[in-house]
Design an enzyme around this catalytic site. Structure first.
Site, PDB file in Angstrom:
ATOM      1  N   CYS A 113      72.459  26.369 -58.570  1.00 27.31           N
ATOM      2  CA  CYS A 113      72.951  27.293 -59.613  1.00 27.31           C
ATOM      3  C   CYS A 113      74.473  27.438 -59.598  1.00 27.31           C
ATOM      4  O   CYS A 113      75.052  27.923 -60.562  1.00 27.31           O
ATOM      5  CB  CYS A 113      72.293  28.659 -59.441  1.00 27.31           C
ATOM      6  SG  CYS A 113      70.509  28.537 -59.416  1.00 27.31           S
ATOM      7  N   HIS A 252      76.166  33.673 -63.011  1.00 26.58           N
ATOM      8  CA  HIS A 252      74.923  32.903 -63.057  1.00 26.58           C
ATOM      9  C   HIS A 252      73.800  33.847 -63.487  1.00 26.58           C
ATOM     10  O   HIS A 252      73.755  35.011 -63.068  1.00 26.58           O
ATOM     11  CB  HIS A 252      74.621  32.316 -61.677  1.00 26.58           C
ATOM     12  CG  HIS A 252      73.257  31.715 -61.625  1.00 26.58           C
ATOM     13  ND1 HIS A 252      72.844  30.763 -62.529  1.00 26.58           N
ATOM     14  CD2 HIS A 252      72.197  31.955 -60.812  1.00 26.58           C
ATOM     15  CE1 HIS A 252      71.588  30.438 -62.270  1.00 26.58           C
ATOM     16  NE2 HIS A 252      71.168  31.146 -61.241  1.00 26.58           N
ATOM     17  N   ASN A 282      66.681  31.519 -66.303  1.00 25.61           N
ATOM     18  CA  ASN A 282      67.562  30.913 -65.304  1.00 25.61           C
ATOM     19  C   ASN A 282      67.542  29.400 -65.493  1.00 25.61           C
ATOM     20  O   ASN A 282      66.509  28.767 -65.328  1.00 25.61           O
ATOM     21  CB  ASN A 282      67.039  31.315 -63.912  1.00 25.61           C
ATOM     22  CG  ASN A 282      67.849  30.724 -62.766  1.00 25.61           C
ATOM     23  OD1 ASN A 282      68.704  29.864 -62.965  1.00 25.61           O
ATOM     24  ND2 ASN A 282      67.565  31.182 -61.560  1.00 25.61           N
TER      25      ASN A 282
HETATM   26  O1  UT7 Z   1      69.003  31.241 -59.211  1.00 24.15           O
HETATM   27  C1  UT7 Z   1      68.975  31.167 -57.826  1.00 24.15           C
HETATM   28  C2  UT7 Z   1      68.952  32.482 -57.172  1.00 24.15           C
HETATM   29  N1  UT7 Z   1      67.751  33.182 -57.526  1.00 24.15           N
HETATM   30  C3  UT7 Z   1      67.686  34.468 -57.262  1.00 24.15           C
HETATM   31  O2  UT7 Z   1      68.643  35.003 -56.751  1.00 24.15           O
HETATM   32  C4  UT7 Z   1      66.422  35.185 -57.564  1.00 24.15           C
HETATM   33  C5  UT7 Z   1      66.371  36.455 -56.760  1.00 24.15           C
HETATM   34  N2  UT7 Z   1      65.109  37.188 -56.871  1.00 24.15           N
HETATM   35  C6  UT7 Z   1      64.695  37.806 -57.997  1.00 24.15           C
HETATM   36  O3  UT7 Z   1      65.284  37.695 -59.056  1.00 24.15           O
HETATM   37  C7  UT7 Z   1      63.476  38.708 -57.871  1.00 24.15           C
HETATM   38  O4  UT7 Z   1      63.176  38.863 -56.506  1.00 24.15           O
HETATM   39  C8  UT7 Z   1      62.225  38.194 -58.641  1.00 24.15           C
HETATM   40  C9  UT7 Z   1      62.413  38.372 -60.121  1.00 24.15           C
HETATM   41  C10 UT7 Z   1      61.963  36.739 -58.289  1.00 24.15           C
HETATM   42  C11 UT7 Z   1      61.003  39.012 -58.220  1.00 24.15           C
HETATM   43  O5  UT7 Z   1      61.239  40.397 -58.452  1.00 24.15           O
HETATM   44  P1  UT7 Z   1      60.950  41.490 -57.316  1.00 24.15           P
HETATM   45  O6  UT7 Z   1      61.232  42.792 -57.918  1.00 24.15           O
HETATM   46  O7  UT7 Z   1      61.746  41.087 -56.111  1.00 24.15           O
HETATM   47  O8  UT7 Z   1      59.418  41.323 -57.097  1.00 24.15           O
HETATM   48  P2  UT7 Z   1      58.622  40.944 -55.755  1.00 24.15           P
HETATM   49  O9  UT7 Z   1      58.786  39.502 -55.456  1.00 24.15           O
HETATM   50  O10 UT7 Z   1      58.969  41.931 -54.676  1.00 24.15           O
HETATM   51  O11 UT7 Z   1      57.155  41.210 -56.214  1.00 24.15           O
HETATM   52  C12 UT7 Z   1      56.704  42.532 -56.556  1.00 24.15           C
HETATM   53  C13 UT7 Z   1      55.287  42.411 -57.048  1.00 24.15           C
HETATM   54  C14 UT7 Z   1      54.359  41.654 -56.124  1.00 24.15           C
HETATM   55  O12 UT7 Z   1      53.097  42.259 -56.153  1.00 24.15           O
HETATM   56  P3  UT7 Z   1      52.635  43.202 -54.929  1.00 24.15           P
HETATM   57  O13 UT7 Z   1      52.676  42.306 -53.719  1.00 24.15           O
HETATM   58  O14 UT7 Z   1      53.645  44.316 -54.870  1.00 24.15           O
HETATM   59  O15 UT7 Z   1      51.279  43.628 -55.336  1.00 24.15           O
HETATM   60  C15 UT7 Z   1      54.264  40.298 -56.804  1.00 24.15           C
HETATM   61  O16 UT7 Z   1      53.071  39.623 -56.497  1.00 24.15           O
HETATM   62  O17 UT7 Z   1      55.261  41.750 -58.322  1.00 24.15           O
HETATM   63  C16 UT7 Z   1      54.291  40.705 -58.254  1.00 24.15           C
HETATM   64  N3  UT7 Z   1      54.726  39.628 -59.144  1.00 24.15           N
HETATM   65  C17 UT7 Z   1      54.403  39.596 -60.448  1.00 24.15           C
HETATM   66  N4  UT7 Z   1      53.675  40.414 -61.225  1.00 24.15           N
HETATM   67  C18 UT7 Z   1      53.553  40.102 -62.530  1.00 24.15           C
HETATM   68  C19 UT7 Z   1      55.485  38.567 -58.859  1.00 24.15           C
HETATM   69  N5  UT7 Z   1      55.669  37.808 -59.961  1.00 24.15           N
HETATM   70  C20 UT7 Z   1      54.995  38.435 -60.952  1.00 24.15           C
HETATM   71  C21 UT7 Z   1      54.825  38.153 -62.333  1.00 24.15           C
HETATM   72  N6  UT7 Z   1      54.110  39.011 -63.066  1.00 24.15           N
HETATM   73  N7  UT7 Z   1      55.376  37.065 -62.912  1.00 24.15           N
END
Ligand code: UT7
Length: 325
Positions: A113, A252, A282
């Protein structure tokens, strides 16, 4: 050292659009979750058979036209990508032939990225030193080709697209300062495990979905905020400027919550932050450059403005750049 600036910019986003509502029918997700957690509403996807060079070609043609520059005069082509047409040769070589730029030295650059910021920094060195008079730098990605469409943790995040810029010596403005970095100790939290020399393609790697992007998003989130904040502070200090001098930050586009957290830490108001994540998702190395191209097209970047590019991604790598437009 010669001043290096932007003669022209262009972008290409594939016609096909995938909305959050369509994703709701593919995996267990919701428009509400994707919107509130990431800021993404839709993303562009390449058509079947459309490769990174096809997107790069269309973006490059626009940048060259915008610069009123003939491809035959190009001396260097850098394509920043993690989804090149094939492992070898470089997508830059393929693009050189498509454009008709036989004089240009060509290579691809892999900095995920941060690829576009790395790319313009490298091109700047070649031009400032007098090795080449000009360069075409492209960020082009077909991330849909390495996206696991069964994994809701990642498939809602990515899109396809390309942006291009023509760089050359300028009398006024240009790139003031760049800062690049890497922390290679965190390879495991964002990678594509299969297909390289560590884990060559086999039936097993395909069956195990190892040719797709794997990400520990939650772990990355905090690192992204802290690293992008640090990179912005460092590059501004190098440039001898303060945040009050910045007219627009073009980050980014991984997550609007990351971007706004960085802006808040830096004390930069929301209206000085450019976002295209809602429409594009992204696009890795294509994100920062397409956001720059769109900000210019929308009149949000004016001659004399101070622009801050700030990118972070797999490596982990980061790159920040101050430009006087
Ligand atoms: O470009 C390179 C660099 N990339 C980044 O820097 C990305 C950094 N990370 C992020 O942007 C975020 O961490 C994400 C958008 C990827 C995820 O968001 P989050 O708020 O950190 O969510 P999480 O991974 O902590 O997941 C929270 C919950 C989980 O469920 P439980 O375990 O709490 O029941 C996931 O399973 O959300 C669930 N989840 C979803 N639910 C509905 C994960 N993906 C989805 C989805 N739809 N697509």
């Amino acid at each position: 050292m010669k001043k290096v600036g932007f003669l022209g910019v262009g972008e290409y986003l594939p016609e096909k659009i995938l909305t959050n509502q369509q994703l709701e029918k593919m995996v267990d997700t919701s428009d509400e979750w994707i919107t509130t957690r990431t800021g993404i509403k839709e993303r562009h996807l390449a058509a079947s058979g459309e490769a990174a060079s096809d997107l790069a070609f269309k973006a490059a043609q626009k940048a060259l036209a915008n610069a009123n520059f003939k491809p035959a005069d190009l001396e260097l082509i850098i394509v920043a990508t993690i989804t090149g047409d094939m492992p070898t040769p470089s997508t830059a070589a393929i693009l050189q032939n498509m454009l008709g730029a036989p004089k240009a030295a060509c290579f691809d650059l892999s900095a995920a990225c941060a690829g576009f910021v790395y790319g313009i920094s490298v091109a700047q060195q070649f031009i400032a030193s007098g090795t080449y008079k000009n360069a075409l730098v492209v960020g082009a990605e077909v991330l849909s080709s390495i996206t696991d469409w069964q994994d809701r943790n990642t498939c809602v995040l990515f899109g396809d697209g390309a942006g291009a810029v023509v760089l050359a010596e300028v009398k006024h403005g240009g790139i003031i300062s760049t800062y690049l970095g890497c922390d290679g100790s965190k390879v495991d939290i964002l990678n594509v495990p299969g297909g390289g020399s560590r884990n060559p393609a086999t039936h097993t790697t395909v069956d195990a979905h190892q040719h797709f992007l794997k990400m520990s998003g939650n772990e990355l989130f905090k690192i992204a905020v802290n690293t992008m904040t640090m990179a912005a502070q460092t590059v501004l200090k190098q440039a001898g400027l303060t945040f009050a001098d910045v007219d627009l930050i073009i980050p980014h586009q991984a997550n609007s919550r990351i971007i706004m957290a960085v802006a808040k830490k830096l004390g930069i108001p929301e209206e000085k932050v450019y976002l295209n994540i809602e429409r594009c998702g992204n696009m890795s190395s294509a994100s920062t450059v397409t956001a720059l191209v769109e900000a210019v097209a929308e009149g949000k970047v004016k001659r004399g403005d101070i622009i801050l590019l700030d990118a972070f991604g797999a490596g982990l790598v980061w790159g920040a750049c101050i430009i006087k437009w």
